[in-house]
Design a protein around this motif. Structure first.
Motif, PDB file in Angstrom:
ATOM      1  N   HIS A   6      -0.054  -7.472  14.490  1.00 31.26           N
ATOM      2  CA  HIS A   6      -0.291  -7.006  13.115  1.00 31.26           C
ATOM      3  C   HIS A   6       0.853  -6.090  12.657  1.00 31.26           C
ATOM      4  N   TRP A   7       1.292  -5.234  13.573  1.00 31.11           N
ATOM      5  CA  TRP A   7       2.413  -4.336  13.224  1.00 31.11           C
ATOM      6  C   TRP A   7       3.695  -5.145  12.993  1.00 31.11           C
ATOM      7  N   ARG A   8       3.973  -6.110  13.879  1.00 29.99           N
ATOM      8  CA  ARG A   8       5.185  -6.923  13.731  1.00 29.99           C
ATOM      9  C   ARG A   8       5.142  -7.714  12.426  1.00 29.99           C
ATOM     10  N   GLU A   9       3.971  -8.195  12.063  1.00 34.87           N
ATOM     11  CA  GLU A   9       3.847  -8.937  10.811  1.00 34.87           C
ATOM     12  C   GLU A   9       4.170  -8.036   9.620  1.00 34.87           C
ATOM     13  N   ALA A  10       3.617  -6.804   9.641  1.00 33.60           N
ATOM     14  CA  ALA A  10       3.910  -5.859   8.556  1.00 33.60           C
ATOM     15  C   ALA A  10       5.383  -5.478   8.548  1.00 33.60           C
ATOM     16  N   LEU A  11       5.969  -5.424   9.732  1.00 30.67           N
ATOM     17  CA  LEU A  11       7.375  -5.035   9.850  1.00 30.67           C
ATOM     18  C   LEU A  11       8.294  -6.098   9.267  1.00 30.67           C
ATOM     19  N   PHE A  12       8.085  -7.349   9.661  1.00 28.58           N
ATOM     20  CA  PHE A  12       9.006  -8.419   9.250  1.00 28.58           C
ATOM     21  C   PHE A  12       8.750  -8.903   7.831  1.00 28.58           C
TER      22      PHE A  12
ATOM     23  N   ALA B 128       7.397  10.987   9.671  1.00 26.37           N
ATOM     24  CA  ALA B 128       8.022   9.686   9.893  1.00 26.37           C
ATOM     25  C   ALA B 128       7.157   8.560   9.320  1.00 26.37           C
ATOM     26  N   LEU B 129       5.847   8.652   9.533  1.00 25.79           N
ATOM     27  CA  LEU B 129       4.939   7.639   8.983  1.00 25.79           C
ATOM     28  C   LEU B 129       4.988   7.625   7.459  1.00 25.79           C
ATOM     29  N   LEU B 130       4.960   8.802   6.864  1.00 22.87           N
ATOM     30  CA  LEU B 130       4.972   8.888   5.407  1.00 22.87           C
ATOM     31  C   LEU B 130       6.276   8.346   4.839  1.00 22.87           C
ATOM     32  N   ALA B 131       7.382   8.580   5.538  1.00 24.56           N
ATOM     33  CA  ALA B 131       8.683   8.158   5.037  1.00 24.56           C
ATOM     34  C   ALA B 131       8.943   6.684   5.289  1.00 24.56           C
ATOM     35  N   ALA B 132       8.530   6.178   6.463  1.00 25.79           N
ATOM     36  CA  ALA B 132       8.949   4.840   6.872  1.00 25.79           C
ATOM     37  C   ALA B 132       7.815   3.839   7.021  1.00 25.79           C
ATOM     38  N   GLY B 133       6.567   4.283   7.118  1.00 22.98           N
ATOM     39  CA  GLY B 133       5.460   3.354   7.283  1.00 22.98           C
ATOM     40  C   GLY B 133       5.599   2.553   8.562  1.00 22.98           C
ATOM     41  N   ALA B 134       5.492   1.222   8.441  1.00 22.12           N
ATOM     42  CA  ALA B 134       5.585   0.344   9.614  1.00 22.12           C
ATOM     43  C   ALA B 134       6.954   0.415  10.276  1.00 22.12           C
TER      44      ALA B 134
ATOM     45  N   THR C 183       1.883   4.673  14.364  1.00 20.27           N
ATOM     46  CA  THR C 183       2.053   3.547  13.442  1.00 20.27           C
ATOM     47  C   THR C 183       0.975   2.494  13.643  1.00 20.27           C
ATOM     48  N   LEU C 184       0.612   2.245  14.894  1.00 19.87           N
ATOM     49  CA  LEU C 184      -0.370   1.196  15.188  1.00 19.87           C
ATOM     50  C   LEU C 184      -1.810   1.640  14.969  1.00 19.87           C
ATOM     51  N   LEU C 185      -2.100   2.926  15.123  1.00 21.08           N
ATOM     52  CA  LEU C 185      -3.497   3.370  15.152  1.00 21.08           C
ATOM     53  C   LEU C 185      -3.954   4.159  13.922  1.00 21.08           C
TER      54      LEU C 185
ATOM     55  N   SER D  55       8.504   3.057  10.998  1.00 24.67           N
ATOM     56  CA  SER D  55       8.637   4.352  11.660  1.00 24.67           C
ATOM     57  C   SER D  55       9.168   4.257  13.095  1.00 24.67           C
ATOM     58  N   PRO D  56       8.663   3.357  13.959  1.00 23.27           N
ATOM     59  CA  PRO D  56       9.216   3.292  15.326  1.00 23.27           C
ATOM     60  C   PRO D  56      10.704   2.920  15.355  1.00 23.27           C
TER      61      PRO D  56
END
Length: 631
Positions: A205-211, A51-57, A289-291, A59-60
């Motif tokens: 940081h995750w939300r920033e990468a997401l949006f 999931a991480l490899l396919a979707a990155g940030a 995704t976060l760690l 993924s959740p």
């Protein structure tokens, strides 16, 4: 080893026919769930990393969509399958019943090809991921190095060795494998959630990468497009219904046409497994995704194919991480064992009933060797790469789930419920098509299995065409009386294809046949009329009824193959009366090749020579064989 000893060992393994008829003890659903779990829960070993490899940030978000599909689409579909296919044959059996005849048989063969893809890739992918966990373990790495391919092949060979010796699915072993694995996952995820809480900056940081990728609408669309790559998290539902015969029901089940207790307990199993897996997938996707840094989960990185194991080593130390690795390797290996058992169970459930299984496929050892050879080939072609096999695995899983959704939609009467399952089917069709387009290796492997399955099945059917193909013969009272009333030393059977069953028709046939075969007026003829039924069935009991039209005595029956039914009845007459019957046929004119195909696919054709060949193979001594007369 001499050839004779090798053949005796090869064919001396467990009979697959006995596996399906020997009967199994039932168990509470909360114990049987672990048999499903070794397949379903083991995907935690690689799903978060994929999931991480396919979707990155993203993924959740994509995993949340996967969970929504699991609970609102897959779970309702298989609840319906459990209520309609409660003997463990799953959605394939539902489609077989909904589409009888050759089209239904062909569809089953195609679905078996996809099922083989699912099970084979389960074995190869699980073994490859187990090897990845071993080579990345700090204590094992000095011993095994980076030999992922070699280690995967060794694990597959060990799996084959277990089945060659003899293997039965053990619920206690599945429980011993699954429960510690889930508990270890809970510990790792709890520790990593604590890490996220202790570092609240991670979420912004995750939300920033997401949006940076768009707004919520764009993110949802992107997650929907990425969803097929995460479809591995849906595996396990078909296994859940396949273990239904092992699930304990209620005492009242024996008195009802449908075992409602077993069905209800199976639905509890499916719901519990889906909820457990949904929670673990969501939490693991979030913390991973976060760690996990991007360079770690990329191909070749430390977390590639082993996201939760990476977190276990990083936050709980190498000792705990090694325990987690061992538990993961064990459940992944056992998932391969479950897949091999599933493959061996598919053969006796379908192919022998169609006459499409070669004789050697009745034993477990030849099939184990065949599937292990395929496992080796697939592993080498994919270089034991977990991510590269994900598309093929998802294809097999999605096609089976799509077929289940379609089967349920067709089985439900018209109404709102049917409309709802039509939408569910559309979701799975979309996901399957998108997966095939984006990752065509899955359909390529499935096409290989389908081609092999169809070619081997049709060849086997043709080679076995002259077997007797009648399990037993049953005569009603009138048919028995007709045979017993014949006072001649010979019983003369006249093959007849009726048109209107009129007196004039039987009189004309009687007169013409006596002239052609030089029979005297006082020599009694018994008419035999066999109608062809579904020729796609390979064998069935032969039920014979008696009738009279004026002075003429008639035996009537229906069968998938007319020549084989005639031969079976002649043999039965010889055994029960002690008289050697004579069968009289008219000459069949026409293209022999056309008649051959009519026989293979319609059960008719040039009846006399095929009847004689069936008798010759069944009774080698010509002195004890019923006689065939043709003019």
């Amino acid at each position: 080893m001499p050839a004779s000893l090798w053949k005796r060992w090869l064919l001396g393994g467990e009979s697959l026919d006995s596996r399906t008829t020997s009967g199994e003890h039932s168990h509470p659903w909360y114990l049987v769930i672990w048999l499903t779990g070794v397949d379903y829960f083991s995907t935690l070993g690689y799903q978060p990393g994929i999931a991480l490899l396919a979707a990155g940030a993203l993924s959740p978000i994509a995993t949340a969509l996967l969970v929504a599909v699991t609970l609102t689409c897959a779970l309702p579909v298989y609840n319906q399958v459990a209520g309609r296919s409660y003997v463990g044959q799953g959605s394939i059996a539902m489609l077989e019943n909904l589409l009888p005849g050759w089209w239904g048989r062909l569809l089953v063969l195609v679905l078996l090809g996809f099922a083989a893809t699912d099970f084979v890739i389960t074995m190869t992918l699980s073994a490859a991921d187990a090897a990845t966990h071993a080579t990345h373990n700090p204590y094992l790495h000095p011993l095994v190095g980076d030999a992922n391919l070699s280690l995967t092949l060794i694990l597959l060979a060990l799996l084959a060795a277990v089945f060659l010796k003899g293997f039965e699915e053990a619920i206690t072993l599945a429980t011993a494998v699954c429960i510690p694995y889930l508990l270890l996952n809970v510990v790792v995820l709890a520790r990593t959630l604590y890490e996220v809480l202790m570092h609240p900056v991670l979420i912004p940081h995750w939300r920033e990468a997401l949006f940076r990728q768009g707004d919520w609408t764009q993110l949802t669309i992107a997650a929907a497009l990425l969803f097929p790559r995460l479809a591995l998290g849906l595996s396990g539902f078909e296994t859940g219904v396949s273990v239904m015969p092992l699930i304990e029901g209620e005492p009242s089940d024996a008195e009802q046409p449908k075992p409602h207790g077993r069905i209800g307990n199976t639905r509890k199993l499916l719901l519990t497994a889906a909820v457990i897996m949904s929670v673990l997938l969501m939490v693991s996707s979030f913390v991973a995704t976060l760690l996990i840094p991007q360079e770690a989960y990329r191909e070749g990185g430390e977390a590639s194919g082993r996201a939760i194991a990476y977190l276990a080593h990083r936050y709980l130390g190498n000792l705990f991480g090694s325990v987690y690795d061992m538990s993961t390797i064990l459940i992944l290996w056992f998932a391969g064992a479950s897949a091999m058992a599933g493959l061996l169970n598919l053969v006796p459930k379908y192919l022998p009933r169609y006459g499409m299984a070669p004789e050697w496929a009745r034993g477990s050892r030849p099939l184990v060797l065949a599937f292990t050879s395929i496992n080796f080939l697939v592993t080498i072609l994919f270089a034991a790469d977990v991510d590269a096999q994900g598309g093929a695995y998802a294809t097999g899983v999605l096609v089976l789930m799509t077929s289940a959704a379609v089967a349920v939609t067709l089985a439900i009467p018209r109404g709102l419920l049917r409309a709802a399952f039509f939408l569910v089917s559309a979701v799975f069709v979309y996901t399957t098509v998108l997966n095939v387009v984006e990752r065509p290796e899955g359909i390529k492997i499935a096409s290989f299995f389908i081609g092999i399955t169809v070619a081997a099945s049709l060849t086997s059917r043709a080679l076995r065409a002259t077997e007797l193909r009648v399990s037993h013969v049953v005569l009603d009272e009138k048919a028995q009386a007709i045979l017993e009333s014949d006072e001649d030393q010979l019983i003369r059977i006249l093959a007849h294809r009726p048109s209107d069953h009129s007196m004039e028709e039987y009189e004309a046939k009687d007169r013409i046949s006596r002239e052609a075969h030089h029979l005297l007026p006082d020599e009694q003829l018994i008419f035999l009329e066999i109608l062809s039924t579904d020729a796609s069935d390979f064998d069935a009991p032969l039920h014979v009824t008696g009738a009279t039209v004026g002075p003429h005595k008639i035996l009537r029956a229906s069968s998938p193959a007319i020549p084989n039914a005639v031969a079976a009845l002649l043999i039965h007459i010889a055994k029960t009366t002690g008289k050697l019957p004579h069968a009289y046929f008219g000459w069949t004119e026409g293209n022999p090749v056309a008649y051959l195909f009519r026989y293979l696919f319609l059960g008719e054709g040039d009846v006399a020579p095929i009847t004689r060949e069936v008798l010759r193979k069944r009774i080698p001594d010509p002195r004890k064989r019923p006689l065939i007369h043709v003019t």
